[in-house]
Design a protein around this motif. Structure first.
Motif, mmCIF file in Angstrom:
data_model
loop_
_atom_site.group_PDB
_atom_site.id
_atom_site.type_symbol
_atom_site.label_atom_id
_atom_site.label_comp_id
_atom_site.label_asym_id
_atom_site.label_seq_id
_atom_site.Cartn_x
_atom_site.Cartn_y
_atom_site.Cartn_z
ATOM 1 N N UNK A 1 -3.839 -0.947 6.440
ATOM 2 C CA UNK A 1 -3.812 -1.546 7.778
ATOM 3 C C UNK A 1 -3.142 -0.617 8.786
ATOM 4 N N UNK A 2 -2.092 0.073 8.360
ATOM 5 C CA UNK A 2 -1.358 0.957 9.273
ATOM 6 C C UNK A 2 -2.219 2.127 9.743
ATOM 7 N N UNK A 3 -3.011 2.701 8.815
ATOM 8 C CA UNK A 3 -3.816 3.875 9.145
ATOM 9 C C UNK A 3 -5.270 3.531 9.478
ATOM 10 N N UNK A 4 -5.619 2.243 9.347
ATOM 11 C CA UNK A 4 -6.972 1.795 9.692
ATOM 12 C C UNK A 4 -8.033 2.582 8.933
ATOM 13 N N UNK A 5 -7.832 2.714 7.605
ATOM 14 C CA UNK A 5 -8.792 3.415 6.754
ATOM 15 C C UNK A 5 -9.131 2.536 5.556
ATOM 16 N N UNK A 6 -10.157 2.931 4.831
ATOM 17 C CA UNK A 6 -10.550 2.215 3.634
ATOM 18 C C UNK A 6 -9.476 2.356 2.558
ATOM 19 N N UNK A 7 -9.320 1.328 1.761
ATOM 20 C CA UNK A 7 -8.303 1.336 0.711
ATOM 21 C C UNK A 7 -8.510 2.493 -0.273
ATOM 22 N N UNK A 8 -9.764 2.929 -0.467
ATOM 23 C CA UNK A 8 -10.030 4.042 -1.374
ATOM 24 C C UNK A 8 -9.372 5.325 -0.876
ATOM 25 N N UNK A 9 -9.313 5.479 0.433
ATOM 26 C CA UNK A 9 -8.664 6.664 1.011
ATOM 27 C C UNK A 9 -7.170 6.644 0.704
ATOM 28 N N UNK A 10 -6.563 5.479 0.879
ATOM 29 C CA UNK A 10 -5.136 5.338 0.586
ATOM 30 C C UNK A 10 -4.865 5.571 -0.896
ATOM 31 N N UNK A 11 -5.697 4.993 -1.752
ATOM 32 C CA UNK A 11 -5.534 5.198 -3.196
ATOM 33 C C UNK A 11 -5.611 6.675 -3.550
ATOM 34 N N UNK A 12 -6.567 7.371 -2.946
ATOM 35 C CA UNK A 12 -6.730 8.809 -3.197
ATOM 36 C C UNK A 12 -5.479 9.586 -2.774
ATOM 37 N N UNK A 13 -4.985 9.287 -1.594
ATOM 38 C CA UNK A 13 -3.816 10.007 -1.071
ATOM 39 C C UNK A 13 -2.566 9.721 -1.901
ATOM 40 N N UNK A 14 -2.416 8.492 -2.371
ATOM 41 C CA UNK A 14 -1.237 8.155 -3.164
ATOM 42 C C UNK A 14 -1.261 8.801 -4.554
ATOM 43 N N UNK A 15 -2.430 9.223 -4.984
ATOM 44 C CA UNK A 15 -2.538 9.859 -6.295
ATOM 45 C C UNK A 15 -2.346 11.374 -6.233
ATOM 46 N N UNK A 16 -2.249 11.920 -5.014
ATOM 47 C CA UNK A 16 -2.076 13.359 -4.878
ATOM 48 C C UNK A 16 -0.654 13.772 -5.251
ATOM 49 N N UNK A 17 -0.519 15.049 -5.628
ATOM 50 C CA UNK A 17 0.811 15.600 -5.887
ATOM 51 C C UNK A 17 1.338 16.168 -4.581
ATOM 52 N N UNK A 18 2.374 15.541 -4.041
ATOM 53 C CA UNK A 18 2.946 15.983 -2.771
ATOM 54 C C UNK A 18 4.095 16.925 -3.058
ATOM 55 N N UNK A 19 3.888 18.202 -2.754
ATOM 56 C CA UNK A 19 4.861 19.228 -3.113
ATOM 57 C C UNK A 19 6.001 19.298 -2.095
ATOM 58 N N UNK A 20 7.124 19.815 -2.539
ATOM 59 C CA UNK A 20 8.301 20.008 -1.705
ATOM 60 C C UNK A 20 8.459 21.491 -1.416
ATOM 61 N N UNK A 21 8.426 21.868 -0.144
ATOM 62 C CA UNK A 21 8.564 23.296 0.189
ATOM 63 C C UNK A 21 9.997 23.670 0.526
ATOM 64 N N UNK A 22 10.935 22.740 0.293
ATOM 65 C CA UNK A 22 12.345 23.009 0.574
ATOM 66 C C UNK A 22 13.102 23.375 -0.694
#
Length: 225
Positions: free
Chosen positions: A204-225
């Motif tokens: 609801x916050x990003x106004x996108x399909x739930x599949x998009x959110x599911x995909x993004x939450x499954x990504x490995x978010x790296x730390x560059x610090x």
């Protein structure tokens, strides 16, 4: 009427003092070298070493001449921090430093905020496209392409980024107005939180399909610090 004026003045003073306390407070002594032990005086979140035991090592850090490795980091940037964790003598002084290395074209220090610090950045090598976004009243992007010797300021708390638009490695140094500025990388915080944010909230916050959110939450978010 006079009582109302006094009350108004009191409220304004209280608000002003709260704004001032939102940044690192001024030190009340020459220095307060941080220690992990708890047998000192508790100041600004860190205990102080006995001044008699303070040496030049407490105010020294070496290594910012060494390039950060960007080859194995997906975003293509590496931040080498020099804050109170590396330099104990910074405790209570309200300042820190960092080196940022960027891979050739595409090296990105992704959109992030420093909740406790304004940042001033100077480019030493390469060409960077940088910018920050104002608060929600406008969401205005203020951006600039920087070359060696150029300086840019990112106000405290605002989302900002740096992107290498040159064909070679880029290097920048940054000063920050806190001994421990903190960093919140937007994509990592929103899609990589632990535990995950309920997908319905993000859909609801990003106004996108739930599949998009599911995909993004499954990504490995790296730390560059």
């Amino acid at each position: 009427m006079e009582g109302l004026k006094f009350l108004l003045a009191f409220v304004l003073l209280a608000l002003a003092s709260s704004f001032v306390s939102a940044s690192d407070p001024s030190p009340l002594q020459d220095f307060c070298v941080a220690i992990n032990e708890t047998d000192g005086v508790f100041v600004n979140g860190k205990f102080c070493k006995d001044p008699k035991h303070v040496t030049e090592k407490d105010f020294f850090y070496s290594g910012l001449n060494i390039p950060g490795d960007t080859s194995n980091i997906p975003v293509g940037s590496n931040v080498t921090a020099a804050n109170v964790e590396q330099i104990p003598g910074l405790n209570t002084l309200g300042i820190s430093f960092a080196r940022i290395d960027y891979a050739p074209y595409g090296g990105l220090n992704p959109p992030h905020t420093h909740p406790r610090a304004t940042e001033i950045l100077v480019v030493l090598k390469g060409t960077l496209y940088v910018g920050f976004v104002t608060s929600n009243t406008e969401n205005r992007l203020i951006s600039k392409v920087l070359n060696p010797g150029d300086v840019f300021v990112f106000p405290i708390g605002l989302i900002h980024f740096q992107f290498n638009v040159g064909k070679t490695n880029a290097v920048a140094f940054a000063g920050l107005s806190s001994q421990n500025p903190g960093v919140i990388t937007i994509a990592d915080a929103v899609f990589g939180s632990d535990p995950p944010i309920n997908p319905d909230v993000l859909t609801k916050a990003f106004q996108v399909d739930k599949k998009v959110v599911d995909y993004l939450q499954k990504q490995f978010w790296s730390d560059n610090n």
